[in-house]
Every structure is written in structure tokens, then in C-alpha cells.
Design a protein around this motif. Sequence first.
Motif, short mmCIF file in Angstrom:
data_model
loop_
_atom_site.label_atom_id
_atom_site.label_comp_id
_atom_site.label_asym_id
_atom_site.label_seq_id
_atom_site.Cartn_x
_atom_site.Cartn_y
_atom_site.Cartn_z
N ALA A 1 0.75 -1.32 -0.20
CA ALA A 1 -0.38 -0.14 0.19
C ALA A 1 0.75 1.11 0.11
O ALA A 1 0.65 2.48 -0.71
N TYR A 2 1.58 0.78 0.50
CA TYR A 2 3.01 2.22 0.73
C TYR A 2 3.01 2.34 -0.88
O TYR A 2 3.69 3.65 -0.74
N GLU A 3 3.98 1.70 -0.95
CA GLU A 3 4.54 2.07 -2.26
C GLU A 3 3.14 2.36 -3.15
O GLU A 3 4.35 2.76 -4.23
N LYS A 4 1.94 1.47 -3.50
CA LYS A 4 1.09 2.18 -4.84
C LYS A 4 1.14 4.15 -4.25
O LYS A 4 1.14 4.60 -5.43
N ILE A 5 0.71 3.74 -3.11
CA ILE A 5 0.60 5.16 -2.69
C ILE A 5 1.77 6.34 -2.95
O ILE A 5 1.39 7.32 -3.90
N ASP A 6 3.07 6.41 -2.74
CA ASP A 6 4.28 6.58 -3.22
C ASP A 6 4.38 6.79 -4.77
O ASP A 6 4.54 8.03 -5.52
N HIS A 7 4.13 5.81 -5.61
CA HIS A 7 4.06 5.67 -7.18
C HIS A 7 2.74 6.52 -7.30
O HIS A 7 3.04 7.67 -8.41
N GLU A 8 1.74 6.47 -6.93
CA GLU A 8 0.36 7.02 -7.31
C GLU A 8 0.84 9.32 -7.14
O GLU A 8 0.19 9.62 -8.04
N LEU A 9 1.32 9.33 -5.69
CA LEU A 9 1.24 10.43 -5.59
C LEU A 9 2.42 11.51 -6.78
O LEU A 9 2.47 12.39 -7.14
N ALA A 10 3.54 9.89 -6.72
CA ALA A 10 4.91 11.25 -7.85
C ALA A 10 4.30 10.86 -9.04
O ALA A 10 5.07 12.03 -9.71
N GLU A 11 3.62 10.13 -9.20
CA GLU A 11 2.75 10.53 -10.86
C GLU A 11 2.02 11.85 -10.59
O GLU A 11 2.24 12.43 -11.63
N ALA A 12 0.76 12.35 -9.53
CA ALA A 12 0.58 13.46 -9.83
C ALA A 12 0.94 14.34 -9.60
O ALA A 12 0.93 15.59 -9.99
N LEU A 13 2.22 14.35 -8.95
CA LEU A 13 3.24 15.24 -8.80
C LEU A 13 3.65 15.56 -10.42
O LEU A 13 4.28 16.62 -10.70
N ARG A 14 4.32 14.53 -11.24
CA ARG A 14 4.45 15.09 -12.75
C ARG A 14 4.00 14.96 -13.85
O ARG A 14 4.03 16.51 -14.05
N ARG A 15 2.55 14.67 -12.90
CA ARG A 15 1.08 15.65 -14.10
C ARG A 15 1.08 17.19 -13.16
O ARG A 15 1.44 18.14 -14.27
N SER A 16 0.96 17.29 -12.64
CA SER A 16 1.13 18.53 -12.11
C SER A 16 2.17 19.83 -12.19
O SER A 16 2.15 20.90 -12.79
N ASP A 17 3.38 18.70 -12.46
CA ASP A 17 4.60 19.68 -13.19
C ASP A 17 4.21 19.89 -14.53
O ASP A 17 5.10 21.24 -14.81
N GLY A 18 4.02 19.33 -15.07
CA GLY A 18 4.05 19.34 -16.40
C GLY A 18 2.90 20.34 -16.80
O GLY A 18 2.89 21.40 -17.39
N GLN A 19 1.43 20.37 -16.11
CA GLN A 19 0.73 21.09 -16.65
C GLN A 19 1.02 22.80 -16.06
O GLN A 19 0.93 23.68 -16.51
#
Length: 111
Positions: A80-98
Amino acid sequence: MGDQEADIERIRECARSLKRIHDTFQKRSNPADGYGTGELGSQLLLDTFDTFGGNWKIHRKKLTEELRSLHGMTKAAADAYEKIDHELAEALRRSDGQAREEKRAGKQAGT
């Protein structure tokens, strides 16, 4: 967001250790199995081990069930921690791109 940090690899190692302990407990039986008074030197000692062996079977079953449960919980926590970490990292990458796209669009509109 809190300042909590999870050491996922340490949690995974805990899960692996619990699994090893579980497997060992499941395989262990009476330590005197296969021995007689000749090897142990005393019928009293043999009887004591027989009593211990009976109690050990009862307690071993409970302990193995608890170890299996703990293994499952720690493994699930690491997953669960690993999944959340990956999801958060992906969300941050999307936000940075936007944000970069909006910045570029703003510069182009201003020129």
C-alpha cells in the motif's frame, strides 16, 4: 501532508522475516521426537518432552496463525505504501507538466 516517512524496504524485510519464522514454526515438532531413554538418559526427561510436545503442538498452531496474519499485514502495508508513493509521484509529475504548459502559454500570450 504529514512528515511521516515509511521505510518500505524495512517493512518488506519484516514481512519476509515473519514468513521465515512462520515456516520454521510450522515445521518444528517435539524436539525429542525419534529419541528414547537411551539417547535422553531418562524416562522422566522423555515424558517431560512428550508433555512439552503436546502443548507445543497447541501453541505452535496458534503462533503460526498469528505469524501468518502478521506477515500478511506487513506485506499489505508495504504494498500500500509503495502504491501510494507511485501514485503521488505520478500526480506530482502531471501537476509539474501542467504548470510548465501554463507558464509557456502565459509567455506566448504576453509576447
